[in-house]
Scaffold this active site. Sequence first.
Site, PDB file in Angstrom:
ATOM      1  N   SER A  66      -9.865  -0.392   7.138  1.00 13.64           N
ATOM      2  CA  SER A  66      -9.371  -0.149   5.780  1.00 13.64           C
ATOM      3  C   SER A  66      -8.911  -1.390   5.042  1.00 13.64           C
ATOM      4  O   SER A  66      -8.843  -1.378   3.814  1.00 13.64           O
ATOM      5  CB  SER A  66      -8.203   0.854   5.819  1.00 13.64           C
ATOM      6  OG  SER A  66      -8.665   2.138   6.124  1.00 13.64           O
ATOM      7  N   SER A 121      -9.510   2.388   2.980  1.00 10.92           N
ATOM      8  CA  SER A 121      -8.511   3.040   2.155  1.00 10.92           C
ATOM      9  C   SER A 121      -7.582   2.089   1.415  1.00 10.92           C
ATOM     10  O   SER A 121      -6.827   2.507   0.549  1.00 10.92           O
ATOM     11  CB  SER A 121      -7.662   3.966   3.040  1.00 10.92           C
ATOM     12  OG  SER A 121      -6.960   3.212   4.014  1.00 10.92           O
ATOM     13  N   LYS A 150       0.832  -1.203   0.000  1.00 11.37           N
ATOM     14  CA  LYS A 150       0.000   0.000   0.000  1.00 11.37           C
ATOM     15  C   LYS A 150       0.868   1.255   0.000  1.00 11.37           C
ATOM     16  O   LYS A 150       1.876   1.327   0.711  1.00 11.37           O
ATOM     17  CB  LYS A 150      -0.905  -0.023   1.237  1.00 11.37           C
ATOM     18  CG  LYS A 150      -1.929   1.105   1.313  1.00 11.37           C
ATOM     19  CD  LYS A 150      -2.828   0.885   2.523  1.00 11.37           C
ATOM     20  CE  LYS A 150      -3.860   1.990   2.702  1.00 11.37           C
ATOM     21  NZ  LYS A 150      -4.733   1.730   3.864  1.00 11.37           N
TER      22      LYS A 150
END
Length: 462
Positions: free
Chosen positions: A177, A153, A78
């Site tokens: 997330s 996210s 990420k």
Amino acid sequence: MLPELLDARQIAAACRDGRLDPADVLRAFRQRMHERNPAINAVVGDPPADLPAQLEHLRRRLAAREPLPLAGVPVLVKDVIWVAGQRVTQGSRLFADFVAPRDALAVERLRRAGALIVGMANSSEFACKGLTTNHVYGLTRHPQDLSLTPGGSSGGCAAAVAAGLAPLALGTDGGGSSRRPPSHVGVVGFKPSFGAIADPFGFAHAFIGLQTLAPIARTVADARLMFDAMAGVDVRDPQTIELQPAADADVRRLRIAFSPRLGLDVPVDPDVSACMEAAVERLRGAGLPIERADPSWPQGASEEALMPLQHVGLASLFESDWRRDPDVFDPDIARQIERGLKWRGADVARAREAGLRIALTLGDFLQHHDLLVCPTTPCVAWPNDRPGPRIIEGQSVEPRAHAVFTPFMNHAMVPAISIPCGLGRDALPVGLQVVAARGRDHLLLAAAELFEAALRPLTARG
């Protein structure tokens, strides 16, 4: 043998015994990215310049017969987690040219286990939004329907794994997330106990005392393989904890509670509720003793009561940048910073107390039940032009209504996993969240693997 059709365990085993060349594995997944990523925009930035060096180093280790549980397995990271020499932007114009000076410790451990770090996955700005979009790389789309969002996210990680761009991705989870996006796209997202994975190196973030690094995979076994490679204490991170040792627990003897709405007065779409009920009945049919039980939360317990902590976290990090130019931020992030500057110290103290009361309540519940089962989200994926669904169960809702079932687990510091459990409207995936007490990560993963096998017929499309 087509590497892109194999799971992480199979790839690693084939690379270790010489049936697969890691270069062929890498080539297959790079081709998959070339074909599918332009439409979904899950993998962002340039591929790591050190990929040839990674391959050569891995070949030497394989030749030396090193035990490498992730040998040759491609991993995406990420775009908020440090990868040495890689541009890591946090989805923010403020960090558009930032190059990480070193690996996060989890990334270092993945490399040690033989994984190949093949790129960065898109994130919402500062990992603080339930829609994966930002001013640096733009919008990530749902691989099943490009008009929808995978959520956020860690939407880039989840969408990439679901689309077969990599077998594993490393996300973060400060409020759900890395559980909600996997739920929306039909893969596995695991939030370990807080402190299970040491994390001393990287960006300061808004989720102090809440955020964990989180494996995202196609199967529970692959998530477990990835977690085992990263977990463990480190003296440089005083928040890390020792986990309860792995044990051959009889999952059929565990006390399992099913809470359809997590004991909250919140709307849940009928298709999600139907999937939950069907999944629980199937698990009961597999011999699991599941009873209906709801946590009794303290009065006023809600995600809204906890949000001041995220707002003040952002404000503490970016107040000066916001005052200089608020337009440099995603408008939603700018609003959160502005709100953070208005909260009083007493408001923050109340939010911290609310989080503690939630943790104590869940801790007491998990004294009487080994596992808690509930929805990961109250709805399936929604259109990608808005931060959240506008209607759930026929009711108009606020944008964060999709996130109600995940943040309490962060505040309680417990492990939680989302596994696919069925298909809702338009054959969109629905996720089942399973929760255990802090430190019982190995027990949770063992149970989730059994659940996954029992539920697999419900997740098959057509």
